[in-house]
Design an enzyme around this catalytic site. Structure first.
Site, PDB file in Angstrom:
ATOM      1  N   ARG A  20      -0.453   1.982  -2.762  1.00 37.12           N
ATOM      2  CA  ARG A  20      -0.589   0.542  -3.033  1.00 37.12           C
ATOM      3  C   ARG A  20      -1.949   0.023  -2.555  1.00 37.12           C
ATOM      4  O   ARG A  20      -2.602  -0.764  -3.257  1.00 37.12           O
ATOM      5  CB  ARG A  20       0.537  -0.248  -2.367  1.00 37.12           C
ATOM      6  CG  ARG A  20       1.889  -0.018  -3.009  1.00 37.12           C
ATOM      7  CD  ARG A  20       2.981  -0.748  -2.285  1.00 37.12           C
ATOM      8  NE  ARG A  20       3.029  -0.281  -0.892  1.00 37.12           N
ATOM      9  CZ  ARG A  20       3.633  -0.918   0.090  1.00 37.12           C
ATOM     10  NH1 ARG A  20       4.250  -2.064  -0.131  1.00 37.12           N
ATOM     11  NH2 ARG A  20       3.635  -0.425   1.309  1.00 37.12           N
ATOM     12  N   ASN A  38       6.394  -1.195  -3.872  1.00 38.99           N
ATOM     13  CA  ASN A  38       7.284  -0.040  -3.819  1.00 38.99           C
ATOM     14  C   ASN A  38       8.657  -0.443  -4.334  1.00 38.99           C
ATOM     15  O   ASN A  38       9.134  -1.539  -4.050  1.00 38.99           O
ATOM     16  CB  ASN A  38       7.434   0.471  -2.379  1.00 38.99           C
ATOM     17  CG  ASN A  38       6.215   1.198  -1.877  1.00 38.99           C
ATOM     18  OD1 ASN A  38       5.362   1.618  -2.642  1.00 38.99           O
ATOM     19  ND2 ASN A  38       6.122   1.344  -0.568  1.00 38.99           N
TER      20      ASN A  38
END
Length: 93
Positions: A20, A38
């Site tokens: 990320r 996520n």
């Protein structure tokens, strides 16, 4: 210019490896707004908005794996999907 949208779902070894964080840096490089988060199933979901050329470059970079520790199995791409219009690209927790 018109801005295009896409939702990407990335599967593989993509959580706990900085995916990320590095995706956010790639988004800045290509002037992408949106989010990355996520999912409970171990995948990562990306909502992206940008001009078509930049969006395509961003998607190509994601397919290659922006984080050195990740292993991408598959990238599901839903172009034209409805995405919340944002000014920035943020990590969603």
């Amino acid at each position: 210019m018109a801005r295009d949208t896409a939702i990407l779902r990335v599967t593989g070894f993509v959580q706990g490896v900085g995916f990320r964080y590095t995706t956010k840096h790639v988004a800045y490089k290509y002037d992408i707004s949106g989010t990355v988060k996520n999912l409970d199933d171990g995948s990562v979901e990306i909502h992206a908005i940008a001009e078509e050329e930049n969006l395509n470059k961003f998607i190509d970079a994601i397919k290659k794996g922006p984080s050195p520790g990740c292993r991408i199995e598959h990238v599901y791409i839903y172009k034209g999907a409805p995405v919340e219009d944002r000014k920035t690209f943020d990590i969603v927790y």
